[in-house]
Design an enzyme around this catalytic site. Structure first.
Site, mmCIF file in Angstrom:
data_model
loop_
_atom_site.group_PDB
_atom_site.id
_atom_site.type_symbol
_atom_site.label_atom_id
_atom_site.label_comp_id
_atom_site.label_asym_id
_atom_site.label_seq_id
_atom_site.Cartn_x
_atom_site.Cartn_y
_atom_site.Cartn_z
ATOM 1 N N GLU A 1 -38.541 0.391 13.615
ATOM 2 C CA GLU A 1 -39.874 0.065 13.090
ATOM 3 C C GLU A 1 -40.329 1.287 12.314
ATOM 4 O O GLU A 1 -40.678 2.316 12.904
ATOM 5 C CB GLU A 1 -40.845 -0.225 14.243
ATOM 6 C CG GLU A 1 -40.425 -1.358 15.161
ATOM 7 C CD GLU A 1 -40.602 -2.731 14.538
ATOM 8 O OE1 GLU A 1 -41.296 -2.833 13.504
ATOM 9 O OE2 GLU A 1 -40.043 -3.705 15.063
ATOM 10 N N CYS B 1 -49.270 2.298 10.931
ATOM 11 C CA CYS B 1 -48.234 1.868 9.979
ATOM 12 C C CYS B 1 -48.681 0.626 9.208
ATOM 13 O O CYS B 1 -48.197 0.371 8.112
ATOM 14 C CB CYS B 1 -46.946 1.588 10.725
ATOM 15 S SG CYS B 1 -47.178 0.430 12.089
HETATM 16 P P1 NAD Z 1 -41.189 10.669 13.056
HETATM 17 O O1 NAD Z 1 -40.108 9.855 12.454
HETATM 18 O O2 NAD Z 1 -41.344 12.078 12.644
HETATM 19 O O3 NAD Z 1 -41.032 10.720 14.647
HETATM 20 C C1 NAD Z 1 -40.989 9.559 15.426
HETATM 21 C C2 NAD Z 1 -40.306 9.890 16.743
HETATM 22 O O4 NAD Z 1 -38.951 10.194 16.472
HETATM 23 C C3 NAD Z 1 -40.874 11.119 17.450
HETATM 24 O O5 NAD Z 1 -40.857 10.906 18.841
HETATM 25 C C4 NAD Z 1 -39.904 12.206 17.056
HETATM 26 O O6 NAD Z 1 -39.850 13.271 17.969
HETATM 27 C C5 NAD Z 1 -38.598 11.435 17.040
HETATM 28 N N1 NAD Z 1 -37.513 12.007 16.249
HETATM 29 C C6 NAD Z 1 -37.581 12.851 15.206
HETATM 30 N N2 NAD Z 1 -36.332 13.151 14.761
HETATM 31 C C7 NAD Z 1 -35.483 12.452 15.532
HETATM 32 C C8 NAD Z 1 -34.068 12.328 15.557
HETATM 33 N N3 NAD Z 1 -33.281 12.987 14.719
HETATM 34 N N4 NAD Z 1 -33.518 11.499 16.463
HETATM 35 C C9 NAD Z 1 -34.291 10.798 17.325
HETATM 36 N N5 NAD Z 1 -35.626 10.902 17.360
HETATM 37 C C10 NAD Z 1 -36.218 11.721 16.472
HETATM 38 O O7 NAD Z 1 -42.521 9.852 12.838
HETATM 39 P P2 NAD Z 1 -44.000 10.309 13.197
HETATM 40 O O8 NAD Z 1 -44.447 11.312 12.196
HETATM 41 O O9 NAD Z 1 -44.084 10.612 14.633
HETATM 42 O O10 NAD Z 1 -44.795 8.926 12.966
HETATM 43 C C11 NAD Z 1 -45.272 8.502 11.753
HETATM 44 C C12 NAD Z 1 -44.352 7.487 11.132
HETATM 45 O O11 NAD Z 1 -44.150 6.405 12.035
HETATM 46 C C13 NAD Z 1 -44.923 6.872 9.874
HETATM 47 O O12 NAD Z 1 -43.920 6.791 8.896
HETATM 48 C C14 NAD Z 1 -45.351 5.485 10.316
HETATM 49 O O13 NAD Z 1 -45.390 4.523 9.310
HETATM 50 C C15 NAD Z 1 -44.303 5.178 11.317
HETATM 51 N N6 NAD Z 1 -44.755 4.123 12.217
HETATM 52 C C16 NAD Z 1 -44.192 2.883 12.116
HETATM 53 C C17 NAD Z 1 -44.627 1.850 12.940
HETATM 54 C C18 NAD Z 1 -44.021 0.488 12.879
HETATM 55 O O14 NAD Z 1 -44.247 -0.298 13.796
HETATM 56 N N7 NAD Z 1 -43.289 0.128 11.827
HETATM 57 C C19 NAD Z 1 -45.643 2.098 13.868
HETATM 58 C C20 NAD Z 1 -46.200 3.364 13.921
HETATM 59 C C21 NAD Z 1 -45.748 4.375 13.101
#
Ligand code: NAD
Length: 459
Positions: free
Chosen positions: A243, A277
């Site tokens: 997502e 999001c």
């Molecule tokens: P992010 O991708 O930086 O981090 C998300 C999660 O992934 C965190 O827990 C982070 O620690 C982890 N992570 C980071 N690198 C990783 C790796 N290499 N392997 C595994 N896990 C890893 O995102 P963010 O800044 O926390 O959140 C914002 C983003 O999330 C925005 O792009 C937003 O659109 C998206 N989002 C999407 C939805 C949806 O349902 N489509 C919902 C909420 C947020």
């Protein structure tokens, strides 16, 4: 000062190496977070717990989900307080959106499980039935914008279907996951069923995705991180739900009822400081009502209260997009700078005059910034709405053509004359760079189980 600990095999574990959890409200240190790099212990615990948990009946697991929902609900003010402290969002948003919907996630999947129908396919001489087996140990990774709401949206169906869990909240917002761990432990949820590990994404998140014995990854986060997760998990043929990001359009057609459209689009723009999001960060308005819409929208914006964005780093990113918008020829109609106070605050910002193909209007900013664009025909509006790499959500505002236009939008979800109106049974997810797979209702049940067909020849 809160000390966040990992939850592994029913024990709360401290690590020697920790880092600071900073409040976006004033940059004070509110908690210490363990810097985990290794998930082997958590996986061993989850594997140990698997036979017992998956051996319960579906109805017994539904009862567990209800118990968790009730216990969270009994502590709903504390959940909201912690979420507000961690994210800086106003307490009423933390209560009415985050905490309430976290409780609802557990309660919904409890009831959904009780009403889950079996699938059978009769042949002339045989009968097929579908067994929904747990996938096994699953990894659940979530972002910071709606911390417990999004994590519980994964934990509840994963538990329902008999899986055991390694969960990782965002390193920016670990407090409510930690609290949920305490609640579940106090309730006596069997050791190892829910393990929670904390730390940086490229370290502990990556370790989860890389671990060969974690058989499914449900990830919510940014598109760039999603690519890394997908590339890591694919060679191991893990089940994967992604997502990811969005750049959603709100389409305001010529016959929109502005009395509902203006507050609706404003909420879609700036709820949670634009850090959802599903937020509508591109507002497309028919030229015949453009001036009227903008003046009413800007007027109502004056009373819309928002919190800070999640961190100083994120504010820097959002501000860089406001600067980019100016360089791209945009006109700032409202906001554009930071209030003169400590914390990651940015004024809600409205930008007009940009091409719908500009970087500002096509890249995800994920903050309180919207761009407004004018169109002359419905076809042009659809073309503009579909002109980004993303395809998560959208909304259409019209008295007569909502359904027709909604069906032309390339995204996983479209609302008509409303926004963020959620029925938890419906598919949730995106197309294009907004992700792969769907969650919600039967889609979550499908993801968190392996459908096994048993075909029995009749006598
Ligand atoms: P992010 O991708 O930086 O981090 C998300 C999660 O992934 C965190 O827990 C982070 O620690 C982890 N992570 C980071 N690198 C990783 C790796 N290499 N392997 C595994 N896990 C890893 O995102 P963010 O800044 O926390 O959140 C914002 C983003 O999330 C925005 O792009 C937003 O659109 C998206 N989002 C999407 C939805 C949806 O349902 N489509 C919902 C909420 C947020």
């Amino acid at each position: 000062m809160i000390h966040v600990e990992n939850l592994v095999g029913g024990e709360f574990v401290e690590l020697e190496e920790n880092f600071d959890n900073i409040s976006p409200l004033d940059f004070s240190v509110i908690a210490k977070i363990p810097r985990t790099r290794y998930v082997g212990d958590a996986v061993i615990s989850a594997k140990k717990a698997l036979p017992g948990w998956s051996g319960l009946s579906l109805l017994e697991r539904c009862d567990w989900l209800d118990k968790i929902a009730n216990a969270l609900e009994a502590n709903i003010d504390e959940v909201a307080r912690l979420e507000s402290l961690d994210t800086g969002k106003p307490l009423d948003v933390a209560l009415n959106v985050d905490a309430t919907r976290s409780v609802n996630n557990f309660r919904f999947f409890a009831n959904f499980g009780r009403n889950l129908e079996s699938q059978e396919f009769e042949m002339d001489d045989a009968i097929n039935y579908v067994l929904r087996k747990p996938v096994g140990v699953v990894g659940l990774i979530s972002p910071w914008n709606l911390p417990l709401y999004l994590l519980s949206w994964k934990i509840a169906p994963a538990l329902l279907m008999g899986n055991t869990i390694i969960a990782k909240p965002s390193e920016l917002t670990p407090l409510t996951a930690h609290f949920l761990g305490k609640v579940c432990t106090k309730l006596g949820l069997p050791d190892g069923v829910l393990n929670i590990v904390n730390g940086y994404g490229p370290e502990v998140g990556q370790a989860i995705v890389e671990h060969p014995e974690i058989r499914a990854i449900s990830f919510t986060g940014g598109t760039e991180t999603g690519k890394i997760v997908a590339a890591t998990a694919a060679p191991m043929f893990k089940k994967l739900s992604l997502e990811l990001g969005g750049k959603n359009a709100s389409l305001i057609l010529s016959d929109a009822d502005l009395d509902i459209t203006v507050p609706g689009v404003l909420r879609a723009s700036f709820l949670n400081s634009g850090q959802i999001c599903l937020c509508g960060s591109r507002i497309l308005v028919h030229s015949s009502i453009y001036d009227d819409f903008i003046s009413r929208y800007l007027e109502e914006l004056k009373t819309f209260k928002i919190g800070p964005v999640i961190s100083d780093d994120h504010r820097t990113k959002v501000l860089s997009y406001i600067q980019l918008a100016i360089e791209e020829g945009g006109e700032i109609l409202a906001g554009g700078s930071c209030p003169d106070k400590l914390g990651a605050w940015i004024e809600p910002t409205v930008i007009a005059g940009l091409s719908h193909k500009s970087r500002t209007a096509t890249e995800e900013i994920f903050g309180p910034v919207v761009t407004i664009h004018e169109f002359d025909s419905d076809e042009q509006a659809v073309e503009m709405a579909n002109s980004t790499q993303y395809g998560l959500a959208g909304s259409v505002w019209s008295k007569s053509k909502g359904r027709e236009i909604a069906e032309k939008i390339d995204s996983g979800m479209v609302w008509v004359n409303t926004w963020l109106h959620r029925d938890l049974r419906v598919p949730f997810g995106g197309v294009k760079d907004s992700g792969v797979g769907r969650e919600g209702g039967l889609w979550s049940v499908g993801f968190f189980s392996e459908a096994v067909n048993i075909c029995i020849m009749e006598d």
